[in-house]
Design a protein around this motif. Structure first.
Motif, short mmCIF file in Angstrom:
data_model
loop_
_atom_site.label_atom_id
_atom_site.label_comp_id
_atom_site.label_asym_id
_atom_site.label_seq_id
_atom_site.Cartn_x
_atom_site.Cartn_y
_atom_site.Cartn_z
N TYR B 91 0.83 -1.21 0.00
CA TYR B 91 0.00 0.00 0.00
C TYR B 91 0.87 1.26 0.00
N ARG B 234 5.97 11.14 -0.63
CA ARG B 234 4.94 11.55 0.32
C ARG B 234 4.33 10.29 0.91
N PRO B 235 4.54 10.06 2.20
CA PRO B 235 3.98 8.84 2.78
C PRO B 235 2.47 8.96 2.97
N ALA B 236 1.73 8.00 2.44
CA ALA B 236 0.28 7.99 2.66
C ALA B 236 0.00 7.56 4.10
N LEU B 237 0.80 6.62 4.59
CA LEU B 237 0.65 6.17 5.98
C LEU B 237 1.66 6.95 6.82
N ALA B 238 1.23 8.13 7.22
CA ALA B 238 2.15 9.08 7.85
C ALA B 238 2.19 8.84 9.36
N GLY B 239 2.77 7.71 9.73
CA GLY B 239 2.83 7.35 11.15
C GLY B 239 3.93 8.08 11.89
#
Lengths: 398, 398
Positions: B91, B234-239
């Motif tokens: 993902y 650009r991280p979609a899962l910006a943890g």
């Protein structure tokens, strides 16, 4: 009900001479974990190998453990599932919730939310379009900020810095009155305070299990969806183990009937085994009794610290019903003071800019521990031990 | 180079009387795991508690282990990071890749991809808008399907059913010539065949570590991003653990400089410890030697099975350079036949509709094992042992 009635110190490995007031960050080691994990490694993985997925119940752990966590947060059976990390579970909840309110564009949260919840929501809406907005207000402004533009109200129940606790029932009611979907992050609530998910009727709840539940470093997270909506949710993270028939290896995704659709990939079997042993300690624990014990411990702590350490200012709500199971004090030299306290065996932690944070966990902390901890804090404060250069901040702070 | 040169049977716990040809699904237990995990539990978690995040190096494990996996797949240091599951890593790669090609709307994949890769990509684009398309073609139609509408080519290098292996260099080149981003899933490649990520110049690679790398059930996944693009993703899962300063607890997300931005939440420390012990076995293993040994084993297997079991039809490519490290045969009664083979101590697995699958892992399988396995398969086939009602399919198949 006295705190000693809930105390299960014998179930934990607690280092000699340490008073551990950081179970709100990482719970201590339950004694049964080591053998349980060793058994999973040597007897299950070692001897069953691939067969372990069926014969050792690995594939079912996310659901069976979900139900055991669910009992502590008022979730009915079959509504909670384990896996991944809390950040991922937040993402799943937000994505599904947005999908339930396609006409609305605002995610409402507060500055007391744990940052990763905000990051994950922002990361998600930045992927979508330019129309969505993450609106972050002060915690006490939430109620009045809920209006009919709001798709989702997403809050952490207990503030990680101050311990301030939102009124879950009232805010959920307000969210629903405005037509918004409610998501609660229970990171600092599960195993800390009574939670009644079924009663509050929020759509989603998420949380982690390495804090008050003592599942171990990197223990899996959980997600709850209200049983009536679970079968209608569109999973954004459409992983194969959330498929209705994962081992059919269909090319097309078809979600599992209920909360299982929130499963994603292969579950972390060793972490699940550790969590399973940790959850055994919770068998028979009544959350109301635990809460009473927690309040007694934190009230004692506040009263004693305020009496004996005038440098420290209470940052947590004074009214116990407005607090979770932690207490925070601010102090200008809080970082160094906390290092000095830790060096003397009382483990709390520091949160920028000036918060000294202490967690109260009646399963393994009793009133004697609290009084001993206060004596050490008093020593550090009265003797200005924070002035020692070795306690000054350098580099990364966790 | 003879297979025995690479063989490290002594490093694994292998049940007496079992010939394990399913290391392509879940690797066996490396002997060092049990003690390593016990140490992590008892000495680190038990004694350091929250301090373990710094003092025991838990926070750095995703990067240090990422580099160790990276060595086996031709990834330069600092370009690979561990965490989550393979589905999640897919993902992240797809989301970042789409973001790199905002004008293009097609994700191209093939029917040989593992289903969860397709599900995750579809779940993502369904969140976005109605413009994106997941286009799935037959494996041998990939090259001609790459055109200038394609944003991403996303493929699993080695087919999980047949072992058919794509030409990573050629397809990546074709993808780049058309301006597309290339994502490789190395689930059946890492630790199985030599991979040269730096040489092929693909943008992303992902994979799991519980198959050929023997990290254990639910071991963490990995993600690689080409070093020149990692700082721009650009991280979609910006943890929070992908934040540049996770412990500053900023309300706004600011990604870490390089591949660390693909970290999401708290790493699974016990699984990481297990993987660490598993990776020790790989120290000094030369992937070209391993590949030579793997080919020798699978060529022997194919030749002997074809000679002695005329009911079975080879479904893997006959040419070794076009295969990964597994061999599949089809047979009408494949499910029952595989159960009969397993009952006699040769562990392979079955994939619908009719595939009997066998993995070859020279670290712990040698030529004698292969010959013994073929003798058992021959016995099952010649004596029609699959006819026994107890081996017929019922319920779920994993």
């Amino acid at each position: 009900m006295a705190p000693t009635d809930i105390c299960r110190k014998d179930s934990f490995f607690l280092p000699e001479g340490m008073i551990y007031l950081d179970g709100n960050s990482l719970g201590p080691l339950p004694k049964a974990v080591s053998k349980r994990v060793a058994n999973t490694i040597e007897e299950q993985w070692g001897k069953s190998l691939i067969g372990g997925w069926n014969s050792c119940g690995w594939m079912d752990q996310p659901s069976t453990l979900g139900d055991r966590v669910g009992r502590l947060i008022g979730a009915p059976e079959g509504s909670t599932v384990m896996g991944d990390t809390l950040s991922i579970k937040v993402y799943q909840a937000v994505a599904s919730a947005l999908d339930m309110r396609p006409q609305r564009k605002v995610i409402l949260s507060d500055t007391g939310n744990f940052p990763t919840d905000l990051y994950m929501a922002k990361g998600l809406i930045d992927s979508l379009d330019q129309d969505h907005e993450l609106r972050v207000v002060e915690p006490d402004a939430i109620a009045e900020a809920i209006d009919e533009t709001v798709a989702i109200v997403m809050l952490t129940h207990v503030d990680y810095r101050t311990g301030r606790m939102h009124d879950m029932g009232a805010i959920t009611k307000a969210a629903h009155a405005a037509g918004a979907v409610m998501i609660w992050d229970l990171a600092h609530s599960a195993g800390a305070v009574p939670v009644d998910l079924a009663g509050c009727a929020c759509e989603f709840a998420v949380g982690c299990t390495y804090k008050y539940l003592n599942g171990g470093p990197g223990a899996p997270a959980f997600i709850y969806a209200r049983p009536d909506i679970a079968p209608t949710l569109r999973p954004a993270l459409a992983g194969w183990l959330g498929h209705d028939a994962p081992f059919a290896f269909d090319l097309d995704y078809r979600p599992a009937p209920g909360i299982d659709r929130m499963r994603v990939g292969t579950p972390p079997v060793l972490q699940m085994a550790s969590l399973e042993a940790a959850m055994d300690v919770w068998d028979g624990v009544n959350m109301d009794n635990l809460r009473a014990a927690s309040i007694e411990l934190s009230e004692t702590f506040i009263a004693e610290v305020e009496r004996r350490c005038p440098h420290l200012t209470l940052e947590s709500p004074r009214e116990p019903s407005l607090r979770g199971s932690q207490v925070s004090f601010s102090f200008q030299h809080g970082y160094a003071a906390m290092q000095a306290v830790i060096a003397r065996g009382v483990i709390g932690d520091f949160r920028a800019p000036n918060i000294m944070r202490f967690g109260f966990t009646p399963l393994y902390i009793d009133k004697q521990d609290v009084l001993k901890a206060v004596a050490i804090i008093e020593d550090v404060m009265s003797n200005r031990l924070w002035d020692d250069p070795k306690y000054q901040k350098k580099g990364r702070v966790t």
